[in-house]
Design a protein around this motif. Structure first.
Motif, short mmCIF file in Angstrom:
data_model
loop_
_atom_site.label_atom_id
_atom_site.label_comp_id
_atom_site.label_asym_id
_atom_site.label_seq_id
_atom_site.Cartn_x
_atom_site.Cartn_y
_atom_site.Cartn_z
N GLU A 1 0.80 -1.23 0.00
CA GLU A 1 0.00 0.00 0.00
C GLU A 1 0.84 1.28 0.00
O GLU A 1 0.30 2.36 -0.20
N GLY A 2 2.14 1.18 0.24
CA GLY A 2 2.99 2.37 0.21
C GLY A 2 2.63 3.40 1.27
O GLY A 2 2.00 3.11 2.27
N PHE A 3 3.05 4.63 1.02
CA PHE A 3 2.80 5.72 1.97
C PHE A 3 1.39 6.26 1.85
O PHE A 3 0.74 6.58 2.83
N GLU A 4 0.88 6.34 0.61
CA GLU A 4 -0.42 6.96 0.37
C GLU A 4 -1.54 5.99 -0.01
O GLU A 4 -2.70 6.39 -0.05
N GLY A 5 -1.23 4.76 -0.32
CA GLY A 5 -2.25 3.80 -0.72
C GLY A 5 -2.73 4.00 -2.14
O GLY A 5 -2.21 4.82 -2.89
N ASP A 6 -3.73 3.23 -2.52
CA ASP A 6 -4.29 3.29 -3.87
C ASP A 6 -5.17 4.52 -4.04
O ASP A 6 -5.73 5.04 -3.07
N ALA A 7 -5.34 4.93 -5.29
CA ALA A 7 -6.23 6.04 -5.59
C ALA A 7 -7.68 5.57 -5.41
O ALA A 7 -8.02 4.43 -5.71
N ASP A 8 -8.53 6.49 -4.93
CA ASP A 8 -9.95 6.17 -4.78
C ASP A 8 -10.70 6.47 -6.09
O ASP A 8 -10.08 6.75 -7.11
N GLU A 9 -12.01 6.42 -6.04
CA GLU A 9 -12.82 6.61 -7.24
C GLU A 9 -12.63 8.00 -7.84
O GLU A 9 -12.86 8.21 -9.03
N GLN A 10 -12.21 8.98 -7.04
CA GLN A 10 -11.97 10.33 -7.53
C GLN A 10 -10.50 10.54 -7.95
O GLN A 10 -10.10 11.65 -8.27
N ARG B 1 -5.42 9.90 -3.46
CA ARG B 1 -4.77 8.94 -2.59
C ARG B 1 -4.93 9.35 -1.14
O ARG B 1 -5.27 10.48 -0.84
N GLY B 2 -4.65 8.41 -0.23
CA GLY B 2 -4.69 8.71 1.20
C GLY B 2 -5.96 8.25 1.89
O GLY B 2 -6.09 8.37 3.10
N ARG B 3 -6.91 7.70 1.12
CA ARG B 3 -8.18 7.24 1.70
C ARG B 3 -8.38 5.74 1.59
O ARG B 3 -9.33 5.20 2.14
N LYS B 4 -7.49 5.07 0.86
CA LYS B 4 -7.61 3.62 0.65
C LYS B 4 -6.27 2.95 0.96
O LYS B 4 -5.54 2.59 0.07
N GLY B 5 -5.97 2.84 2.21
CA GLY B 5 -4.75 2.15 2.61
C GLY B 5 -3.55 3.08 2.63
O GLY B 5 -3.63 4.28 2.37
#
Length: 147
Positions: free
Chosen positions: A119-128, A131-135
């Motif tokens: 998941e790294g530092f910021e995680g995956d991109a969300d639907e918008q 980053r930062g909201r999904k892991g």
């Protein structure tokens, strides 16, 4: 209910098998190893990413690729060898867990026991596309600073 990465892990320690390096691990396990002195956390994001988005206190900043242009960091191998003492695990962190896979493979080629942080530092991109909201390290509530 979707299982977390740690719950999907194939071993009790949370290590998932990988090709070309020691394995993929959840951020929490990387943090525990770092805290115990078992591993050195190497942040392979660019200097700009660490400065603008945030960084992990105590991590070694060593870009895999350099901004701008994302050219390979010619000093990566030497920097990694200098940062990680013999016998310690190397845990590698990037934005989302992609560059750190490449860096983990390279570290393994250099004779290190290297792990990618899922998941790294910021995680995956969300639907918008944000980053930062999904892991990611930050999302999991692990220590980080900005600025």
């Amino acid at each position: 209910m979707k299982k977390t990465t740690a719950e999907n892990a194939s071993s009790p320690a949370g290590i998932q098998p990988a090709s070309g390096y020691a394995g993929d691990i959840p951020a929490q396990l990387a943090f525990e190893w770092m805290q115990s002195g078992e591993a050195v956390l190497v942040d392979v994001r660019t200097d700009a990413e660490r400065e603008w988005v945030g960084y992990v206190p105590g991590a070694v900043p060593l870009a895999w690729k350099q901004w701008p242009g994302m050219a390979m960091n010619a000093g990566f191998d030497e920097g990694l060898k200098a940062a990680v003492p013999a016998g310690k695990k190397t845990v590698l962190l990037c934005r989302s867990g992609v560059r750190s896979v490449a860096a983990a493979k390279r570290a393994t080629e250099l004779g290190m026991e290297a792990y990618n942080i899922l998941e790294g530092f910021e995680g995956d991109a969300d639907e918008q596309g944000q980053r930062g909201r999904k892991g990611g390290w930050r999302f999991r509530g692990l220590p980080w600073k900005q600025g």
